[in-house]
Design a protein around this motif. Structure first.
Motif, PDB file in Angstrom:
ATOM      1  N   LYS A 179      -4.407   8.834   4.590  1.00 49.72           N
ATOM      2  CA  LYS A 179      -3.186   8.037   4.705  1.00 49.72           C
ATOM      3  C   LYS A 179      -2.996   7.498   6.121  1.00 49.72           C
ATOM      4  N   ARG A 188       0.894  11.341   6.982  1.00 48.47           N
ATOM      5  CA  ARG A 188      -0.001  10.727   7.963  1.00 48.47           C
ATOM      6  C   ARG A 188       0.524  10.900   9.381  1.00 48.47           C
ATOM      7  N   GLY A 248       1.832   4.611   1.038  1.00 47.84           N
ATOM      8  CA  GLY A 248       1.520   5.526   2.126  1.00 47.84           C
ATOM      9  C   GLY A 248       2.118   6.899   1.933  1.00 47.84           C
ATOM     10  N   SER A 262       6.088  -0.550   7.967  1.00 45.40           N
ATOM     11  CA  SER A 262       6.134   0.649   7.131  1.00 45.40           C
ATOM     12  C   SER A 262       7.569   0.874   6.690  1.00 45.40           C
ATOM     13  N   THR A 276      -3.477  -1.122   6.821  1.00 48.56           N
ATOM     14  CA  THR A 276      -2.326  -1.978   6.533  1.00 48.56           C
ATOM     15  C   THR A 276      -2.096  -2.982   7.655  1.00 48.56           C
ATOM     16  N   LEU A 292       0.845  -1.193   0.000  1.00 47.61           N
ATOM     17  CA  LEU A 292       0.000   0.000   0.000  1.00 47.61           C
ATOM     18  C   LEU A 292       0.883   1.246   0.000  1.00 47.61           C
ATOM     19  N   SER A 326       9.936   3.480   4.768  1.00 52.70           N
ATOM     20  CA  SER A 326       9.902   4.879   4.364  1.00 52.70           C
ATOM     21  C   SER A 326      11.188   5.323   3.688  1.00 52.70           C
ATOM     22  N   MET A 371      -5.175   4.593   6.211  1.00 52.49           N
ATOM     23  CA  MET A 371      -4.607   3.518   5.413  1.00 52.49           C
ATOM     24  C   MET A 371      -3.527   2.763   6.173  1.00 52.49           C
ATOM     25  N   TRP A 372      -2.786   3.455   7.036  1.00 54.48           N
ATOM     26  CA  TRP A 372      -1.764   2.786   7.834  1.00 54.48           C
ATOM     27  C   TRP A 372      -2.405   1.800   8.817  1.00 54.48           C
ATOM     28  N   ASN A 378       2.223  -4.555   3.621  1.00 51.25           N
ATOM     29  CA  ASN A 378       3.144  -3.532   4.089  1.00 51.25           C
ATOM     30  C   ASN A 378       2.858  -2.192   3.431  1.00 51.25           C
ATOM     31  N   GLU A 379       3.293  -1.151   4.110  1.00 45.78           N
ATOM     32  CA  GLU A 379       3.159   0.218   3.606  1.00 45.78           C
ATOM     33  C   GLU A 379       4.507   0.688   3.070  1.00 45.78           C
ATOM     34  N   ILE A 417       6.282   4.222   2.007  1.00 50.20           N
ATOM     35  CA  ILE A 417       6.179   5.680   2.012  1.00 50.20           C
ATOM     36  C   ILE A 417       7.279   6.239   1.115  1.00 50.20           C
TER      37      ILE A 417
END
Length: 244
Positions: free
Chosen positions: A165, A151, A147, A237, A172, A145, A239, A168-169, A187-188, A190
Motif C-alpha cells: 500500500k 501504509r 489505499g 489521498s 498514485t 486506487l 481518508s 501504491m501511494w 487519487n487514493e 483510504i
C-alpha cells in the motif's frame, strides 16, 4: 439524494475490480444508481455475476467479466470487454486486493509475501496500465486506487500488506503526474477499517477509537471522486480514518 445527484454519472462507464462483494459491490451499485454503466470484475465469476444481476434488476446496466489482476493479459481483456460492451471507459476503481497476514519478516513465507505484493501493487499497476489507452481515447477519466492507512506506519506481521500500500501511494502520485496532460485524475481512497468478509473487522479484529464502517459508508467519497470535473483533484489521498 435528489434526481440530479442520482444521475451524476449518467453516460459514464465504470470498471471496478474486486466488485463481487464488500466495498467493490457497494461502489458498483452506487455508480449504477448514479447512471453509470458498470463492468464488475474479480478473479472468479460467481459473486460478480450476482453484483451485475442486482444492478440490472434495479434498472441499471452492468456486465460481469472475470479477470485476474496478476495476469496482465487478463486485465487487458477486461478493458477490451468493457469497451466492446459500452463503447469506452471513463472511471476505473482498482479495488481488488488481499489483506493477508504474512507474519514477521523473519518467519514469513517468501511466496506468500510475493503474492500480496503481486495482487496489491503489481495488480494495481496492471489495472491502471491497461486502462490508460481507453481513458485517453475519451479525453479524460478518473482512476481511483483503494489505499490503506497501514501504509503510514509499521505493523508487525503486516510487512507485505503495508509495503504494497505504501508503494501504491507512490504509484498514485506518479500516475497523476504522468497523466495530467490527458485530463486523467488519479487519487487514493483510504477506507479505514470496514466490515467485510476479508477483514472480519467488528468480529475478531477490534479498533479502539476508530470508526469501523460498513461498505456503504465508503460510497460517498467514491462518488465524490468519480463525479469531479476533468480538472478536479489529482494525486490526492482521501481518508475515512479517524486516526492518522
Amino acid at each position: 439524494m435528489n434526481p440530479v445527484e442520482d444521475k451524476a454519472l449518467r453516460g459514464k462507464v465504470a470498471v471496478i475490480t474486486g466488485a463481487g462483494r464488500g466495498i467493490g459491490r457497494a461502489i458498483a451499485l452506487a455508480y449504477a444508481k448514479a447512471g453509470a454503466a458498470v463492468v464488475c470484475s474479480a478473479r472468479s465469476g460467481g459473486e460478480i455475476d450476482e453484483t451485475a444481476a442486482l444492478i440490472n434488476a434495479q434498472g441499471g446496466r452492468a456486465i460481469a467479466i472475470a479477470s485476474d489482476v496478476i495476469d496482465y493479459e487478463s486485465v487487458e481483456a477486461l478493458f477490451a470487454g468493457a469497451v466492446k460492451a459500452f463503447d469506452g471507459v471513463d472511471i476505473v476503481v482498482a479495488n481488488a486486493g488481499v489483506g493477508t497476514v504474512t507474519g514477521t519478516i523473519e518467519h514469513s513465507d517468501p511466496k506468500l509475501w510475493k503474492q500480496v505484493i503481486d495482487v496489491n501493487l503489481t495488480g494495481v499497476f496492471h489495472t491502471a496500465r491497461a486502462a490508460i489507452p481507453h481513458l485517453r481515447r475519451r479525453g479524460a477519466g478518473k482512476i481511483i486506487l483503494m489505499g490503506s492507512g497501514l501504509r503510514q506506519r509499521p505493523n508487525a506481521g503486516l510487512s507485505a500488506y503495508g509495503s504494497s500500500k505504501a508503494g501504491m501511494w507512490l504509484l498514485t502520485q506518479t500516475l497523476a503526474l504522468e497523466l495530467q496532460d490527458a485530463n486523467i485524475s488519479v487519487n487514493e481512497l483510504i477506507p479505514g477499517p470496514v466490515r467485510t468478509a476479508m477483514t472480519d473487522f467488528g468480529g475478531k479484529c477490534q479498533f479502539n477509537e476508530e470508526w469501523v464502517k460498513e461498505p456503504e459508508d465508503v460510497v460517498p467519497v467514491a462518488m465524490f471522486l468519480a463525479s469531479q470535473p476533468d480538472f478536479g483533484p489529482s494525486a490526492q489521498s482521501f481518508s475515512l480514518m479517524r486516526r492518522a
